[in-house]
Scaffold this active site. Structure first.
Site, mmCIF file in Angstrom:
data_model
loop_
_atom_site.group_PDB
_atom_site.id
_atom_site.type_symbol
_atom_site.label_atom_id
_atom_site.label_comp_id
_atom_site.label_asym_id
_atom_site.label_seq_id
_atom_site.Cartn_x
_atom_site.Cartn_y
_atom_site.Cartn_z
ATOM 1 N N ASP A 259 0.828 -1.200 0.000
ATOM 2 C CA ASP A 259 0.000 0.000 0.000
ATOM 3 C C ASP A 259 0.870 1.261 0.000
ATOM 4 O O ASP A 259 1.973 1.264 0.546
ATOM 5 C CB ASP A 259 -0.908 -0.016 1.242
ATOM 6 N N GLY A 260 0.352 2.304 -0.617
ATOM 7 C CA GLY A 260 1.022 3.602 -0.557
ATOM 8 C C GLY A 260 1.605 4.107 -1.866
ATOM 9 O O GLY A 260 2.263 5.140 -1.894
ATOM 10 N N ASN A 261 1.316 3.409 -2.952
ATOM 11 C CA ASN A 261 1.846 3.864 -4.253
ATOM 12 C C ASN A 261 1.344 5.258 -4.618
ATOM 13 O O ASN A 261 2.101 6.110 -5.093
ATOM 14 C CB ASN A 261 1.419 2.902 -5.369
ATOM 15 N N ARG B 185 0.098 7.671 -2.631
ATOM 16 C CA ARG B 185 0.628 8.727 -1.755
ATOM 17 C C ARG B 185 2.098 9.023 -2.056
ATOM 18 O O ARG B 185 2.541 10.153 -2.006
ATOM 19 C CB ARG B 185 0.439 8.326 -0.277
ATOM 20 N N ARG C 111 -0.339 9.205 -10.063
ATOM 21 C CA ARG C 111 -0.439 7.928 -9.332
ATOM 22 C C ARG C 111 0.224 6.770 -10.087
ATOM 23 O O ARG C 111 0.822 5.883 -9.492
ATOM 24 C CB ARG C 111 -1.913 7.593 -9.076
ATOM 25 N N HIS D 173 2.651 3.531 -9.026
ATOM 26 C CA HIS D 173 2.472 2.097 -9.303
ATOM 27 C C HIS D 173 3.694 1.532 -10.037
ATOM 28 O O HIS D 173 4.147 0.435 -9.736
ATOM 29 C CB HIS D 173 1.210 1.861 -10.132
ATOM 30 N N ASN E 235 -10.812 -2.932 -5.510
ATOM 31 C CA ASN E 235 -10.036 -2.037 -6.388
ATOM 32 C C ASN E 235 -10.707 -1.815 -7.749
ATOM 33 O O ASN E 235 -10.403 -0.844 -8.443
ATOM 34 C CB ASN E 235 -8.606 -2.549 -6.604
ATOM 35 N N ARG F 275 1.932 -4.912 6.165
ATOM 36 C CA ARG F 275 1.214 -3.883 5.406
ATOM 37 C C ARG F 275 2.007 -2.591 5.482
ATOM 38 O O ARG F 275 2.360 -2.127 6.569
ATOM 39 C CB ARG F 275 -0.191 -3.640 5.947
ATOM 40 N N ARG G 222 -5.065 -1.880 8.850
ATOM 41 C CA ARG G 222 -6.256 -2.704 8.625
ATOM 42 C C ARG G 222 -5.900 -3.820 7.643
ATOM 43 O O ARG G 222 -4.834 -3.809 7.017
ATOM 44 C CB ARG G 222 -7.431 -1.869 8.124
ATOM 45 N N GLU H 166 1.289 -13.234 12.478
ATOM 46 C CA GLU H 166 1.841 -12.054 13.152
ATOM 47 C C GLU H 166 1.627 -10.873 12.199
ATOM 48 O O GLU H 166 1.895 -10.978 10.994
ATOM 49 C CB GLU H 166 3.340 -12.246 13.418
HETATM 50 C C1 IPE Z 1 -1.339 0.177 -3.549
HETATM 51 O O1 IPE Z 1 -1.175 1.539 -3.558
HETATM 52 C C2 IPE Z 1 -1.482 -0.405 -4.933
HETATM 53 C C3 IPE Z 1 -2.784 -1.013 -5.261
HETATM 54 C C4 IPE Z 1 -3.859 -1.070 -4.510
HETATM 55 C C5 IPE Z 1 -2.892 -1.621 -6.584
HETATM 56 P P1 IPE Z 1 -2.429 2.529 -3.549
HETATM 57 O O2 IPE Z 1 -2.796 2.799 -4.944
HETATM 58 O O3 IPE Z 1 -3.514 1.973 -2.690
HETATM 59 O O4 IPE Z 1 -1.790 3.820 -2.883
HETATM 60 P P2 IPE Z 1 -2.479 4.873 -1.917
HETATM 61 O O5 IPE Z 1 -3.175 4.128 -0.821
HETATM 62 O O6 IPE Z 1 -3.439 5.671 -2.756
HETATM 63 O O7 IPE Z 1 -1.346 5.689 -1.404
HETATM 64 MG MG MG Z 2 -4.095 2.277 -0.755
#
Ligand code: IPE
Ligand code: MG
Length: 227
Positions: free
Chosen positions: A2-4, A6, A15, A19, A50, A170, A176, A189
């Site tokens: 997660d976090g690509n 942001r 975005r 990715h 998604n 995560r 979550r 864990e």
């Molecule tokens: C995770 O990064 C990649 C996928 C769900 C495919 P996000 O795209 O969820 O990145 P944020 O949460 O917007 O930062």
């Molecule tokens: Mg995300």
């Protein structure tokens, strides 16, 4: 993973660039996992939820999947890694599904590590499927209601050939589970880190593993019973 988004936003980038950079972390973590002897690595790449993202982002992610599969087949072969996939794979665009099946076929005899991609994966979807499959078998007298146990449930999940999760990582600071392997993480864990996925590198995986090694997994027992 997660976090690509942001990660990209922080740098004023689109975005999609997040990715793209996320795929570099995938390669690092896959290689590092194989190198240190992890037998199973499962990556939550795309959830059933998604699909609700803007169409353009979904398309980009699917294109990136095809591109990565084409590019990384070599990494998989060089590292003796077998590719596997879980989820509602029929939902994937034809091209992605075909490419995925091709790489799964080409790597089927590899056995150093099994890399499982969760694609169009949702734990609730998986559980609903499991209930339907078992119900059908009960209805057709293939199994009896009394015989239903954990092992029968396991055999009817997408993860039928995989062991329970030991460690769930995560990234990005969210704490979550988001519909991931709910049954399979019963005794996993959990490890949460603020690092955004495109910044997650080999050393971050090692940090998580060292943290994991220092935990006492009691599985309901007392500490004294373990030693
Ligand atoms: C995770 O990064 C990649 C996928 C769900 C495919 P996000 O795209 O969820 O990145 P944020 O949460 O917007 O930062
Ligand atoms: Mg995300």
């Amino acid at each position: 993973m997660d976090g690509n988004g942001r990660w990209a936003k922080q740098q004023g980038l689109l975005r999609v660039i997040g990715h793209e950079n996320g795929t570099k972390s995938v390669r690092e973590v896959v290689e590092a996992s194989a190198e240190i002897g992890i037998k199973h690595l499962t990556l939550y790449a795309f959830s059933t939820e998604n699909w609700n993202r803007p169409k353009i982002e979904v398309q980009t992610l699917m294109k990136l999947l095809v591109k990565s599969l084409k590019k990384e087949i070599k990494t998989l072969q060089d590292n003796d890694i077998k590719l596997n996939a879980i989820g509602c794979l029929d939902d994937l665009p034809k091209k992605a599904k075909e490419e995925l099946q091709e790489v799964i076929e080409k790597t089927k005899n590899n056995n150093r590590m099994i890399l499982t991609l969760a694609l169009s994966y949702g734990s609730r979807d998986e559980l609903i499927n499991m209930v339907k499959k078992i119900s059908d078998k009960v209805k057709n007298n293939i199994i009896s209601t009394e015989s239903i146990d954990e092992s029968i449930i396991n055999k009817h999940l997408y993860t039928q050939n995989l062991p329970d999760v030991d460690l769930l990582i995560r990234t990005s600071g969210e704490q979550r589970i988001s519909n991931f392997l709910l049954w399979q993480i019963a005794y996993a864990e959990l490890y949460f880190t603020h690092i955004l996925w495109p910044d997650f590198k080999k050393s971050d995986l090692y940090t998580a593993l060292i943290d994991y090694q220092n935990r006492e997994r009691r599985f309901g027992k007392t500490s004294e019973q373990l030693s």
